[in-house]
Design an enzyme around this catalytic site. Structure first.
Site, PDB file in Angstrom:
ATOM      1  N   LYS A 158       0.816  -1.215   0.000  1.00 19.23           N
ATOM      2  CA  LYS A 158       0.000   0.000   0.000  1.00 19.23           C
ATOM      3  C   LYS A 158       0.852   1.268   0.000  1.00 19.23           C
ATOM      4  O   LYS A 158       0.603   2.182  -0.773  1.00 19.23           O
ATOM      5  CB  LYS A 158      -0.918   0.047   1.238  1.00 19.23           C
ATOM      6  CG  LYS A 158      -2.001  -1.010   1.275  1.00 19.23           C
ATOM      7  CD  LYS A 158      -3.041  -0.660   2.335  1.00 19.23           C
ATOM      8  CE  LYS A 158      -2.454  -0.514   3.729  1.00 19.23           C
ATOM      9  NZ  LYS A 158      -1.995  -1.778   4.321  1.00 19.23           N
ATOM     10  N   ARG A 185      11.438  -5.434   4.942  1.00 22.42           N
ATOM     11  CA  ARG A 185      11.141  -4.012   4.743  1.00 22.42           C
ATOM     12  C   ARG A 185      12.062  -3.118   5.571  1.00 22.42           C
ATOM     13  O   ARG A 185      12.358  -3.390   6.710  1.00 22.42           O
ATOM     14  CB  ARG A 185       9.683  -3.738   5.130  1.00 22.42           C
ATOM     15  CG  ARG A 185       9.320  -2.259   5.093  1.00 22.42           C
ATOM     16  CD  ARG A 185       7.861  -2.047   4.938  1.00 22.42           C
ATOM     17  NE  ARG A 185       7.099  -2.395   6.136  1.00 22.42           N
ATOM     18  CZ  ARG A 185       5.765  -2.366   6.166  1.00 22.42           C
ATOM     19  NH1 ARG A 185       5.085  -2.033   5.096  1.00 22.42           N
ATOM     20  NH2 ARG A 185       5.143  -2.672   7.275  1.00 22.42           N
ATOM     21  N   ARG A 245      -0.538  -8.886  13.198  1.00 19.15           N
ATOM     22  CA  ARG A 245      -1.150  -7.841  12.370  1.00 19.15           C
ATOM     23  C   ARG A 245      -1.955  -8.451  11.228  1.00 19.15           C
ATOM     24  O   ARG A 245      -2.994  -7.935  10.843  1.00 19.15           O
ATOM     25  CB  ARG A 245      -0.072  -6.897  11.820  1.00 19.15           C
ATOM     26  CG  ARG A 245       0.334  -5.840  12.855  1.00 19.15           C
ATOM     27  CD  ARG A 245       1.694  -5.247  12.556  1.00 19.15           C
ATOM     28  NE  ARG A 245       1.774  -4.605  11.270  1.00 19.15           N
ATOM     29  CZ  ARG A 245       2.905  -4.415  10.603  1.00 19.15           C
ATOM     30  NH1 ARG A 245       4.050  -4.829  11.103  1.00 19.15           N
ATOM     31  NH2 ARG A 245       2.895  -3.808   9.439  1.00 19.15           N
ATOM     32  N   ARG A 286      11.050  -1.102  10.917  1.00 23.40           N
ATOM     33  CA  ARG A 286      10.006  -0.532  11.752  1.00 23.40           C
ATOM     34  C   ARG A 286       9.812  -1.369  13.007  1.00 23.40           C
ATOM     35  O   ARG A 286       9.913  -2.581  12.955  1.00 23.40           O
ATOM     36  CB  ARG A 286       8.695  -0.502  10.968  1.00 23.40           C
ATOM     37  CG  ARG A 286       8.221   0.881  10.626  1.00 23.40           C
ATOM     38  CD  ARG A 286       7.096   0.837   9.654  1.00 23.40           C
ATOM     39  NE  ARG A 286       5.942   0.098  10.157  1.00 23.40           N
ATOM     40  CZ  ARG A 286       4.815  -0.053   9.474  1.00 23.40           C
ATOM     41  NH1 ARG A 286       4.721   0.467   8.265  1.00 23.40           N
ATOM     42  NH2 ARG A 286       3.807  -0.707   9.973  1.00 23.40           N
ATOM     43  N   ARG A 326     -10.122   0.663   8.600  1.00 21.22           N
ATOM     44  CA  ARG A 326      -9.639  -0.682   8.874  1.00 21.22           C
ATOM     45  C   ARG A 326     -10.690  -1.514   9.586  1.00 21.22           C
ATOM     46  O   ARG A 326     -10.442  -2.682   9.882  1.00 21.22           O
ATOM     47  CB  ARG A 326      -8.419  -0.585   9.788  1.00 21.22           C
ATOM     48  CG  ARG A 326      -7.090  -0.949   9.159  1.00 21.22           C
ATOM     49  CD  ARG A 326      -6.041  -0.692  10.226  1.00 21.22           C
ATOM     50  NE  ARG A 326      -4.783  -1.319   9.988  1.00 21.22           N
ATOM     51  CZ  ARG A 326      -3.767  -0.750   9.346  1.00 21.22           C
ATOM     52  NH1 ARG A 326      -3.908   0.454   8.833  1.00 21.22           N
ATOM     53  NH2 ARG A 326      -2.635  -1.377   9.226  1.00 21.22           N
TER      54      ARG A 326
END
Ligand code: ADP
Ligand code: ZN
Length: 221
Positions: free
Chosen positions: A19, A133, A177, A166, A94
């Site tokens: 996203k 990431r 998640r 992160r 969400r």
């Protein structure tokens, strides 16, 4: 160009579905701001605000920040002047409650959501992507150690800032998640499909540029 018609857009998809990467491309193309509730929370955490402290507890566990908090923050943001010609929501709504609140708010202002893009990616791929990431600590640009490597390892192509993982990208938190996404956010796929707003985007193509081409096609449709 037909790409200029309605520009109140939503990017829907699991954590790691790409996203953020697509949001950056889309906002560049359309000249609209991207509104990421995750980014808003991370900025608040970095600045040490009360909102940041409250959000951090949930984020570190991979849980959702409570609806009342997120809704207030997101709706306030899309009422700002730079969102008047359109906006791209990344990570909001969400939950069905958030989606209902968004719809009521826009309707009251004579506005509406024009299109929702669903980034379609299988779960195993999500975990692989998120663990690789890296984000720039200065400008927030997103990279991947193998898929989207920076020109110089460990540093941002755009601003030279240091890249880091992160806090909520550790594997345990990632799995949680994804579960939270399946339980709370996946129902929004049917929600927007029924409203005839949903465009499914194959997020498993050869790279971000190919995914973006699909989004552009859906925009023109
Ligand atoms: P990702 O999509 O990769 O999980 P985000 O940056 O969108 O990353 O979100 C990170 C975290 O911020 C979420 O796990 C959640 O704790 C919180 N958050 C962001 N947006 C929302 C939202 N709309 N509702 C509830 N919590 C949110
Ligand atoms: Zn940077």
């Amino acid at each position: 160009m037909t790409e200029r018609k309605g520009k109140n857009l939503i990017l829907l998809g699991a954590p790691g579905s790409g996203k953020g990467t697509q949001a950056a491309k889309l906002t560049g193309l359309l000249g609209i701001p991207s509104v990421s509730t995750g980014d808003i929370f991370r900025e608040n955490i970095a600045r040490g605000t009360a909102l940041g402290k409250e959000a951090k507890a949930y984020m570190d566990r991979g849980e959702l920040v409570p609806d009342a908090i997120v809704i207030a923050i997101a709706l306030e943001r899309i009422d700002e002047a730079d969102c008047r010609e359109g906006f791209l929501l990344d990570g909001f709504p969400r939950t069905t409650e958030q989606a209902d609140a968004l719809e009521r708010h826009l309707t009251a202002a004579g506005r509406a959501i024009d299109r929702v893009f669903l980034m379609d990616v299988p779960t195993e791929e999500l975990v692989r992507r998120i663990s690789g990431r890296r984000v720039c600590k200065d400008c927030g640009a997103s990279y991947h150690v193998t898929n989207i490597p920076p020109a110089r390892e460990g540093f941002c192509d755009l601003c030279g800032g240091a890249l880091r993982k992160r806090g909520d990208d550790e594997e345990e938190t990632v799995r949680n998640r994804i579960e939270v996404y399946n339980a709370n956010t996946a129902p929004l796929v049917a929600y927007y499909d029924e409203k005839k707003l949903l465009s499914r985007i194959n997020g498993m193509t050869t790279g971000p540029d190919v995914v973006f081409e699909e989004i552009r096609k859906a925009l023109r449709a």
